[in-house]
Write a protein that holds these residues in place. Structure first.
Motif, short mmCIF file in Angstrom:
data_model
loop_
_atom_site.label_atom_id
_atom_site.label_comp_id
_atom_site.label_asym_id
_atom_site.label_seq_id
_atom_site.Cartn_x
_atom_site.Cartn_y
_atom_site.Cartn_z
N VAL A 1 5.26 9.50 -1.00
CA VAL A 1 6.64 9.90 -0.96
C VAL A 1 7.42 9.69 -2.37
O VAL A 1 8.10 10.68 -2.77
N ARG A 2 7.24 8.44 -2.85
CA ARG A 2 7.81 8.33 -3.97
C ARG A 2 7.15 9.23 -5.07
O ARG A 2 8.13 9.69 -5.89
N GLU A 3 5.97 9.39 -5.17
CA GLU A 3 5.54 10.20 -6.04
C GLU A 3 5.70 11.69 -6.05
O GLU A 3 5.95 12.03 -7.00
N GLU B 1 11.44 14.36 3.19
CA GLU B 1 11.43 14.45 4.38
C GLU B 1 10.04 15.05 4.86
O GLU B 1 9.26 14.69 5.75
N LEU B 2 9.70 16.24 4.24
CA LEU B 2 8.47 17.07 4.65
C LEU B 2 7.01 16.15 4.04
O LEU B 2 6.27 16.12 5.00
N VAL B 3 7.07 15.52 3.13
CA VAL B 3 5.88 14.65 2.81
C VAL B 3 5.97 13.60 3.92
O VAL B 3 4.94 13.15 4.23
N GLY B 4 6.89 12.81 3.99
CA GLY B 4 7.00 11.77 4.83
C GLY B 4 6.61 12.43 6.31
O GLY B 4 5.74 11.54 7.18
N ASN B 5 7.02 13.30 6.80
CA ASN B 5 6.54 13.92 8.07
C ASN B 5 5.30 14.21 8.09
O ASN B 5 4.35 14.10 9.00
N ALA B 6 4.68 14.81 6.84
CA ALA B 6 3.10 15.08 6.99
C ALA B 6 2.32 13.77 6.99
O ALA B 6 1.19 13.84 7.78
N LEU B 7 2.93 12.77 6.27
CA LEU B 7 2.02 11.63 6.47
C LEU B 7 2.05 10.93 7.65
O LEU B 7 1.27 10.15 8.08
#
Length: 147
Positions: free
Chosen positions: A23-25, A52-58
């Motif tokens: 998410v940070r990356e 938001e989207l990367v966090g949800n995907a992970l």
């Protein structure tokens, strides 16, 4: 010629690892790419939505996440692809809920968004105009919503 005209047809994408450090990356890649492409006025909103989207995907899928940007015709498009085929739905949440506001923020801050099945799962995308909406000067206005 504006900086936005010169980025027409640009594309970039990166595979992110399946850990929450991605998410940070993703935020770093967003800031660097939008700065290079001349979309500096959209960095703050784009970083929030990408997070938001990367966090949800992970959180909801497994495996690597593909983060992609493209710029064409005055629009910046971001896609986050993961391996879960189930498309997300916006949920109604009460003010005490600790989660569930991500797609609401995407809907509120982007000019349009959606999702589509892909061969490996799904891609959720949003678009931002070349210039930030004059009615929203800062994301500080969203603090009550995100809290």
């Amino acid at each position: 010629m504006s900086g936005h005209d010169s980025v027409a047809g640009r594309k970039a994408s990166w595979w992110l690892s399946a850990d929450f450090g991605s998410v940070r990356e993703a935020r770093r890649l967003t800031r660097e790419t939008l700065t290079e492409w001349g979309f500096g006025d959209q960095i703050e909103a784009a970083e929030l939505l990408v997070s938001e989207l990367v966090g949800n995907a992970l959180d909801h899928a497994h495996g690597q996440v593909l983060l992609s940007f493209s710029a064409e015709d005055g629009l910046l498009r971001c896609e986050v692809e993961d391996e879960d085929p189930e498309l997300p739905r916006m949920q109604t949440v009460d003010e005490d809920s600790e989660s569930g506001r991500g797609l609401f923020l995407v809907d509120m801050l982007s000019c349009c968004w959606g999702g589509a099945p892909t061969p490996r799962g799904k891609a959720i995308w949003f678009e931002l105009p070349a210039f930030a909406d004059a009615d929203v000067e800062s994301l500080d206005a969203l603090v009550p919503i995100a809290a």
